[in-house]
Design an enzyme around this catalytic site. Structure first.
Site, PDB file in Angstrom:
ATOM      1  N   CYS A  91      50.963  36.638  39.670  1.00  0.00           N
ATOM      2  CA  CYS A  91      50.529  37.785  40.478  1.00  0.00           C
ATOM      3  C   CYS A  91      50.193  37.355  41.907  1.00  0.00           C
ATOM      4  CB  CYS A  91      49.318  38.443  39.813  1.00  0.00           C
ATOM      5  SG  CYS A  91      48.530  39.723  40.789  1.00  0.00           S
ATOM      6  N   CYS A  94      46.868  38.687  43.318  1.00  0.00           N
ATOM      7  CA  CYS A  94      45.742  37.994  42.674  1.00  0.00           C
ATOM      8  C   CYS A  94      45.390  36.716  43.440  1.00  0.00           C
ATOM      9  CB  CYS A  94      46.077  37.636  41.228  1.00  0.00           C
ATOM     10  SG  CYS A  94      46.383  39.043  40.144  1.00  0.00           S
TER      11      CYS A  94
END
Length: 335
Positions: A91, A94
């Site tokens: 991600c 993230c």
């Protein structure tokens, strides 16, 4: 003191979701009180013995698994607000958000704990939290789950959310994170916690009813407060929360979303979907859905959707940047 429920502007739905690992919010709050009393006893004993005050010794940033979730998140939340960061190695957003959260956890020096959960390695936890996209950030306070935000946020917005979370923990649950292993020490002479004012008994009864899941009782209690104090912002927000939670009782998320997707002109379906979005922490989705629906409706239907959107603004709080953005979007479709 700011209104209780607007302090956590990103979604202060006290009692919206009870973690399966906690039997009841009251039990968690009782544990928190016992933990605070024990810490106070130990601190007093240490002071009497001439010892320097010590922190609690818990780490400020911890990787959590399904095996450690109970201890590191649920039990820890009776001592300090636990911010839960759902992430994954693949991600990209993230990787932008997680360092910000880690840095702020250290900076806050024990007032919060950051629990990092890899959704790929801990799929059961992600399912239990209803995670549908990452990064997603939630908090657990005294066993109560509070959705914070989804998606990457800039540091200024994250800081605001954390500040409001800390106020909720202190002033509603009496939980004050006092230490940890890491972070800068508190300024010399700084107070341990914000002063707490005596609470209106009628308002306290309404809050207690909401915390215990007595939504009908909470709604009536908040209305009683507002009958005597029409300008009581805290009661207005509590009423909006209780009504929201009552509306979503018994609704199935997948069924509601499927109905809303199948017929964008079905006003009731859109209202139900927006309610569930908000309870699930998808604040922008809830607001965006209703703003879009306002733009497609007229007359009584438009008024109904607009009024529901204003109710959801009350739940989140006027200072939240997402409310500000949604108000601007609403103005554009109305005028």
């Amino acid at each position: 003191m700011q209104p209780r429920n607007s302090r956590l502007n990103s979604a202060a739905l006290r009692g919206a979701v009870d973690l399966a690992a906690v039997k009841a919010a009251g039990e968690a709050a009782q544990k928190a009180e016992q933990a605070r009393a024990e810490r106070a006893r130990q601190a007093a004993a240490g002071e009497a013995a001439g010892e320097a005050p010590a922190g609690t010794g818990y780490p400020l940033v911890v990787d959590v698994t399904e095996d450690t979730f109970e201890a590191e998140v649920v039990q820890r939340s009776t001592e300090v607000p636990v911010v839960v960061d759902f992430w994954a190695e693949w991600c990209g957003p993230c990787k932008q958000l997680s360092p910000v959260l880690e840095r702020l956890a250290e900076e806050y020096a024990g007032r919060i704990v950051l629990a990092k959960i890899d959704v790929d390695a801990n799929q059961l936890i992600a399912q239990q939290f209803g995670i549908q996209g990452i990064p997603a950030v939630m908090a657990v306070v005294a066993g109560q789950l509070v959705p914070l935000f989804q998606g990457a946020e800039n540091e200024a917005n994250v800081r605001k959310v954390l500040d409001q979370l800390i106020l909720v923990a202190e002033q509603r649950f009496g939980i004050v994170g006092t230490g940890g292993t890491g972070g800068a020490p508190a300024e010399e002479g700084a107070p341990d916690a914000a002063p707490r004012r005596p609470e209106d008994p009628a308002l306290a009864a309404a809050h207690d009813a909401l915390d215990q899941g007595d939504l009908g009782g909470a709604i009536q209690a908040y209305r009683n407060v507002l009958a005597e104090q029409p300008g009581n912002t805290e009661a207005k927000v509590g009423l909006a929360q209780a009504q929201l939670l009552q509306r979503v009782e018994g609704l199935d998320l997948q069924t509601v979303r499927a109905a809303a997707a199948a017929d964008p002109k079905d006003i009731e379906a859109q209202l139900r979907a927006a309610d569930l979005d908000l309870v699930g922490g998808h604040v922008e989705d809830a607001f965006g859905r209703l703003v879009s629906t306002v733009g497609k409706t007229f007359g009584e239907d438009r008024d109904a959707v607009r009024l529901r959107l204003l109710e959801l603004f009350e739940v989140i709080g006027p200072d939240d940047p997402r409310v500000t953005a949604a108000r601007q979007a609403l103005a554009r479709v109305l005028f």
